[in-house]
Design a protein around this motif. Structure first.
Motif, PDB file in Angstrom:
ATOM      1  N   PHE A 106       8.282 -27.790  27.355  1.00 21.13           N
ATOM      2  CA  PHE A 106       9.477 -27.578  28.030  1.00 21.13           C
ATOM      3  C   PHE A 106       9.698 -28.606  29.213  1.00 21.13           C
ATOM      4  N   ASP A 107       8.404 -29.171  29.803  1.00 21.96           N
ATOM      5  CA  ASP A 107       8.668 -29.966  30.904  1.00 21.96           C
ATOM      6  C   ASP A 107       9.370 -31.053  30.676  1.00 21.96           C
ATOM      7  N   SER A 108       9.412 -31.667  29.328  1.00 21.32           N
ATOM      8  CA  SER A 108      10.094 -32.967  29.130  1.00 21.32           C
ATOM      9  C   SER A 108      11.401 -32.851  28.585  1.00 21.32           C
ATOM     10  N   LEU A 109      11.934 -31.336  28.452  1.00 22.57           N
ATOM     11  CA  LEU A 109      13.131 -31.074  27.927  1.00 22.57           C
ATOM     12  C   LEU A 109      14.244 -31.453  28.876  1.00 22.57           C
ATOM     13  N   GLU A 110      15.172 -32.221  28.134  1.00 25.29           N
ATOM     14  CA  GLU A 110      16.361 -32.399  29.201  1.00 25.29           C
ATOM     15  C   GLU A 110      17.377 -31.218  29.911  1.00 25.29           C
ATOM     16  N   ALA A 111      17.084 -30.163  28.925  1.00 19.51           N
ATOM     17  CA  ALA A 111      17.762 -29.018  29.612  1.00 19.51           C
ATOM     18  C   ALA A 111      17.024 -28.271  30.329  1.00 19.51           C
ATOM     19  N   ALA A 112      17.679 -27.182  31.189  1.00 22.03           N
ATOM     20  CA  ALA A 112      16.889 -26.386  32.063  1.00 22.03           C
ATOM     21  C   ALA A 112      16.392 -25.416  31.127  1.00 22.03           C
ATOM     22  N   ALA A 113      14.881 -25.068  31.522  1.00 22.02           N
ATOM     23  CA  ALA A 113      14.436 -23.951  30.533  1.00 22.02           C
ATOM     24  C   ALA A 113      13.622 -22.901  31.578  1.00 22.02           C
ATOM     25  N   TRP A 114      13.578 -21.674  31.234  1.00 23.96           N
ATOM     26  CA  TRP A 114      12.857 -20.814  32.047  1.00 23.96           C
ATOM     27  C   TRP A 114      12.237 -19.523  31.224  1.00 23.96           C
ATOM     28  N   VAL A 115      11.424 -18.871  31.827  1.00 21.22           N
ATOM     29  CA  VAL A 115      11.058 -17.454  31.176  1.00 21.22           C
ATOM     30  C   VAL A 115      11.060 -16.410  31.918  1.00 21.22           C
ATOM     31  N   VAL A 116      11.848 -15.246  31.517  1.00 26.29           N
ATOM     32  CA  VAL A 116      11.958 -14.305  32.521  1.00 26.29           C
ATOM     33  C   VAL A 116      11.261 -13.022  31.910  1.00 26.29           C
ATOM     34  N   ASP A 117      10.680 -12.277  32.849  1.00 26.98           N
ATOM     35  CA  ASP A 117       9.973 -10.972  32.480  1.00 26.98           C
ATOM     36  C   ASP A 117      11.282  -9.968  32.695  1.00 26.98           C
ATOM     37  N   PRO A 118      11.975  -9.430  31.694  1.00 33.12           N
ATOM     38  CA  PRO A 118      13.241  -8.549  31.961  1.00 33.12           C
ATOM     39  C   PRO A 118      12.871  -7.219  32.814  1.00 33.12           C
ATOM     40  N   GLU A 119      11.323  -6.965  32.596  1.00 28.27           N
ATOM     41  CA  GLU A 119      11.060  -5.751  33.381  1.00 28.27           C
ATOM     42  C   GLU A 119      10.908  -5.911  34.862  1.00 28.27           C
ATOM     43  N   SER A 120      10.192  -7.069  34.882  1.00 25.44           N
ATOM     44  CA  SER A 120       9.819  -7.122  36.552  1.00 25.44           C
ATOM     45  C   SER A 120      10.812  -8.002  37.236  1.00 25.44           C
ATOM     46  N   ALA A 139      10.847 -11.021  37.026  1.00 22.66           N
ATOM     47  CA  ALA A 139      10.215 -12.249  37.674  1.00 22.66           C
ATOM     48  C   ALA A 139      10.375 -13.432  36.742  1.00 22.66           C
ATOM     49  N   LEU A 140      10.482 -14.677  37.433  1.00 23.56           N
ATOM     50  CA  LEU A 140      10.639 -15.989  37.003  1.00 23.56           C
ATOM     51  C   LEU A 140       9.319 -16.372  36.521  1.00 23.56           C
ATOM     52  N   LEU A 141       8.850 -16.273  35.103  1.00 17.82           N
ATOM     53  CA  LEU A 141       7.576 -16.456  34.911  1.00 17.82           C
ATOM     54  C   LEU A 141       7.270 -18.141  34.838  1.00 17.82           C
ATOM     55  N   TYR A 142       8.038 -18.817  34.533  1.00 13.96           N
ATOM     56  CA  TYR A 142       8.086 -20.362  34.253  1.00 13.96           C
ATOM     57  C   TYR A 142       9.308 -20.844  34.445  1.00 13.96           C
ATOM     58  N   SER A 143       9.410 -22.125  34.872  1.00 16.09           N
ATOM     59  CA  SER A 143      10.654 -22.955  34.948  1.00 16.09           C
ATOM     60  C   SER A 143      10.350 -24.362  34.824  1.00 16.09           C
ATOM     61  N   ASN A 144      11.052 -25.010  34.093  1.00 15.92           N
ATOM     62  CA  ASN A 144      10.724 -26.442  33.878  1.00 15.92           C
ATOM     63  C   ASN A 144      11.349 -27.528  34.928  1.00 15.92           C
ATOM     64  N   PRO A 145      10.922 -28.563  35.227  1.00 18.37           N
ATOM     65  CA  PRO A 145      11.269 -29.470  36.321  1.00 18.37           C
ATOM     66  C   PRO A 145      12.989 -29.484  36.280  1.00 18.37           C
ATOM     67  N   GLN A 146      13.510 -29.607  35.103  1.00 19.82           N
ATOM     68  CA  GLN A 146      14.795 -29.783  34.819  1.00 19.82           C
ATOM     69  C   GLN A 146      15.457 -28.542  35.488  1.00 19.82           C
ATOM     70  N   PHE A 147      15.016 -27.510  35.538  1.00 17.70           N
ATOM     71  CA  PHE A 147      15.555 -26.191  36.015  1.00 17.70           C
ATOM     72  C   PHE A 147      15.823 -26.415  37.376  1.00 17.70           C
ATOM     73  N   SER A 148      14.866 -26.781  38.165  1.00 18.67           N
ATOM     74  CA  SER A 148      15.354 -27.049  39.716  1.00 18.67           C
ATOM     75  C   SER A 148      16.135 -27.937  39.881  1.00 18.67           C
ATOM     76  N   ARG A 149      16.309 -28.935  39.146  1.00 25.07           N
ATOM     77  CA  ARG A 149      17.133 -30.054  39.373  1.00 25.07           C
ATOM     78  C   ARG A 149      18.518 -29.590  39.008  1.00 25.07           C
ATOM     79  N   THR A 150      18.756 -28.545  38.167  1.00 24.15           N
ATOM     80  CA  THR A 150      20.179 -28.244  37.634  1.00 24.15           C
ATOM     81  C   THR A 150      20.300 -26.788  38.609  1.00 24.15           C
TER      82      THR A 150
END
Ligand SMILES: Nc1ncnc2c1ncn2[C@@H]1O[C@H](COP(=O)(O)OP(=O)(O)OP(=O)(O)O)[C@@H](O)[C@H]1O
Ligand SMILES: [Mg+2]
Lengths: 471, 198
Positions: free
Chosen positions: A125-139, A141-152
């Motif tokens: 996911f780090d090399s993905l051109e699109a923003a990607a992230w993982v969410v814990d719907p219960e908490s 919390a943003l468990l993971y986000s790739n570099p493109q995510f913060s750029r976007t």
């Protein structure tokens, strides 16, 4: 749940802390064992500190703690139960050592497997051109986000905050197109339920920026609408102007005949020996003359009305801009294909590389080309699919560019030849007979000409010219 | 005169109108028909801008290509004004926009025919003048050129390397051959034949 939280606690993540805690634990167990005089047989209690050391500080540390634990346990056994005999002590000690070591290897293996999985996930996911992230719907919390995510999206605190930007209330917005109110861009959200590394069920999101294609789509739609509107306007205008032309001709003839009569009458009544008195029973040519003059005035008036209609209809003058001939042809062929659903237009273009720009109203000229392409296509309906071929050529004469649309159809019927360009002349059941009339009007607006020739190898070629744009 | 219009009734009515005004009129339904029939007769051409087959403008081009100088009066419907302007730019004599009053039409036709007639007369005169000048010998032409250039007898003699007397002799021969009495008449003749001093 609590075990999972424990797994992520700091003394499991930090090697030094983990090692120290595990040493303390092992020492505590040994002291407890010694104090209870080995009556409780607490060998298995050493497993948690060993796990802790292995998980936090790796296999070597785990083995060390395991070895130490075995030694502590044996020391206690030996100190409190010395009568068992050396062989027995050795046997028990080895057994524990082996058990601890096996435990360490298993734990280390588990950990590296988990790490590998995470690494794989992250690197994908780090090399993905699109923003990607993982969410814990219960908490939330943003468990993971790739570099493109913060750029976007910039710095985003929580999953819920991001979801609100998309107009969603839950931290996990639904899949589909979403508009980010903050950046003003459109995204396509792809959502997948998945199991996180620790077994939690989480949602993975991938957001692709679709603003450009969305814009292009809107633009294309707007252009198609404009084209359609212009086409209708031109068609209505052409109908009215044809009506006007058709009326004008007989009106003109009436006026001419009439004026001819008036002239003859004047000559006759003015001629010597043709005095009114000599007319048959009180006939006075001057009376007739007066009536015929009134007739002429009315014919002229009717002509004026017709002219005003045409003026009204032709109010929209073409707006001429320098246009690239190749772009015009390509655009028109695309539009033609779009208009004729379920046919694939097999068009061959023969366009010289360097053609000068022409002075043209793009929308109108597109109309001309679409009409010609459609006619060509309709003329080739009887042919085999692969035989149907439209050749579009363009060539430069000094002040004009000539365009040609050549088909392989049956050609224009001889009896149609003279009236082909007139409105409402058609041989098609569905046809309005307006296509060519519109084409000619538009081409003439541009001060070009439209005509056709028969191909020696069969089929028809329609030609038209557009003036070269002045620089 | 000639009318080219694809509308039969309109053509016929034009013929009636022009006939009533004393013009002899031939009608053609298409540009091609006219091209095939026309043999450089005197008159003018009344031409519809818009016609199937060869348009009025193309006919004009064709005539220009063949060097046919007949004056053309275009008749246009309202929408064709830009084309009429184009036709004028290419040297049409005039144009008429429908609907028109008969006097407008007759007036334009009269002027076109008059212009054709005067052009033909000029052409005739030129040909006559040229033919007359043909009768001169080469030496006489040289003397004539000097005369036109306004040289004196002496200067002419010097330039051509002959005596002044010979120049005088040639001059009287020229006047005699061309049947001219005065210098002015001679100059007028040369102007018509488009012979100008170098
Ligand atoms: N490429 C061609 N080959 C043979 N005949 C043609 C060709 N193009 C036009 N025609 C003939 O000319 C007629 C008039 O064409 P026009 O485009 O004006 O009207 P249409 O195609 O019949 O109807 P529409 O108003 O839908 O265009 C056609 O009906 C057809 O008979
Ligand atoms: Mg058509």
């Amino acid at each position: 749940m609590r075990a999972r939280a424990l797994l992520q606690s700091p003394f499991l993540a930090d090697p030094t802390v983990g090692l120290l805690v595990s040493i303390a634990l092992a020492a505590g167990i040994a002291a407890f064992d010694y104090a209870t005089e080995y009556r409780l047989r607490v060998g298995v209690l050493y497993l948690p500190p060993i796990f802790l050391a292995t998980w936090a500080a790796g296999r070597t540390a785990g083995l060390a703690i395991g070895g130490a634990s075995a030694a502590l346990w044996l020391a206690t056994l030996f100190g409190k139960q010395p009568y068992l005999g050396t062989l027995h002590h050795l046997w028990e000690g080895t057994l524990h050592l082996v058990m601890y070591a096996a435990f360490v290897f298993a734990i280390a293996r588990l950990k590296s497997a988990l790490e590998l999985a995470k690494e794989r996930f992250v690197s994908a996911f780090d090399s993905l051109e699109a923003a990607a992230w993982v969410v814990d719907p219960e908490s939330d919390a943003l468990l993971y986000s790739n570099p493109q995510f913060s750029r976007t999206f910039g710095a985003v605190g929580s999953a819920g905050g991001l979801a609100r930007r998309f107009g969603a209330f839950a931290p996990a917005p639904p899949e589909g197109e979403a508009f980010d109110t903050e950046s003003g861009r459109w995204f396509y959200l792809l959502a997948r339920a998945m199991r996180w590394l620790d077994g939690r069920s989480v949602r993975l999101y991938v957001a692709t920026d679709i603003t450009e294609s969305k814009r292009a789509e809107q633009l294309a739609r707007k252009q198609a609408e404009q084209l359609e509107r212009t086409a209708r306007l031109i068609a209505v205008g052409e109908m009215a102007s044809t009506l006007a032309h058709e009326l004008n001709q007989p009106l003109g003839a009436i006026a001419n005949y009439n004026n001819g009569c008036i002239r003859l009458l004047r000559q006759w009544s003015g001629a010597p020996g043709a005095s009114p008195a000599e007319g048959p029973s009180g006939f006075d040519p001057r009376e007739l003359l007066e009536l015929m003059e009134k007739c002429s005035t009315q014919a002229l008036r009717a002509g004026d009305v017709v002219r005003r209609i045409r003026e009204f209809v032709r109010r929209r003058p073409p707006t001429l801009h320098p246009e690239n001939p190749r772009a015009l042809v390509m655009g028109a062929l695309g539009a033609a294909e779009g208009e004729m659903v379920d046919v694939r237009l097999q068009a061959v273009t023969e366009l010289p590389a360097a053609l000068p720009d022409v002075a043209a109203d793009r929308v109108m000229v597109t109309r001309v080309m679409v009409n010609l392409a459609r006619n060509a296509w309709e003329a080739m309906q009887a042919l085999e699919e692969e035989e149907r071929r439209l050749v579009v050529r363009a060539r430069e004469h000094d002040t004009e560019v000539e365009f040609e649309f050549a088909d392989r159809g049956p050609g224009v019927a001889a009896e149609l030849e003279r009236q082909l360009f007139q409105p409402f002349v058609t041989t098609k059941a569905e046809g309005m007979g307006l296509g060519l009339a519109i084409c000619r009007s538009i081409v003439e607006y541009h001060r070009g000409e439209l005509w056709f020739t028969r191909n020696p190898e069969g089929g028809t070629t329609f030609h038209f010219t557009l003036p070269v744009a002045r620089r | 005169m000639f009318v080219v219009d694809d509308d039969d009734a309109l053509r016929d009515s034009l013929r009636a109108l022009l006939g009533s005004a004393g013009f002899r009129c031939e009608g053609y339904a298409s540009a091609a028909e006219f091209l095939a029939a026309y043999r450089d007769e005197a008159g003018c051409l009344l031409l519809d801008v818009r016609m199937p087959g060869m348009s009025g403008l193309r006919l004009q081009d064709q005539l220009a290509e063949r060097g046919v100088p007949i004056p053309i009066v275009f008749v246009t419907g309202h929408g064709d004004v830009p084309m009429a302007v184009e036709a004028m730019r290419k040297g049409a004599f005039d144009f008429l926009e429908k609907p028109y009053a008969d006097e407008e039409l007759l007036d334009r036709v009269r002027r076109a025919i008059a212009s054709d007639a005067s052009r033909r007369r000029e052409e005739e005169e030129r040909r006559a003048a040229e033919a007359a000048l043909e009768a001169l010998t080469a030496r006489e032409r040289e003397v004539l050129d000097c005369l036109l250039a306004g040289r004196t007898g002496r200067a002419t003699a010097q330039q051509l390397g002959i005596t002044e007397k010979t120049v005088e002799f040639h001059r009287s021969r020229i006047m005699q051959k061309l049947q001219m009495r005065t210098r002015e008449q001679l100059f007028e003749l040369c102007r018509r034949a488009r012979v100008f001093p170098q």
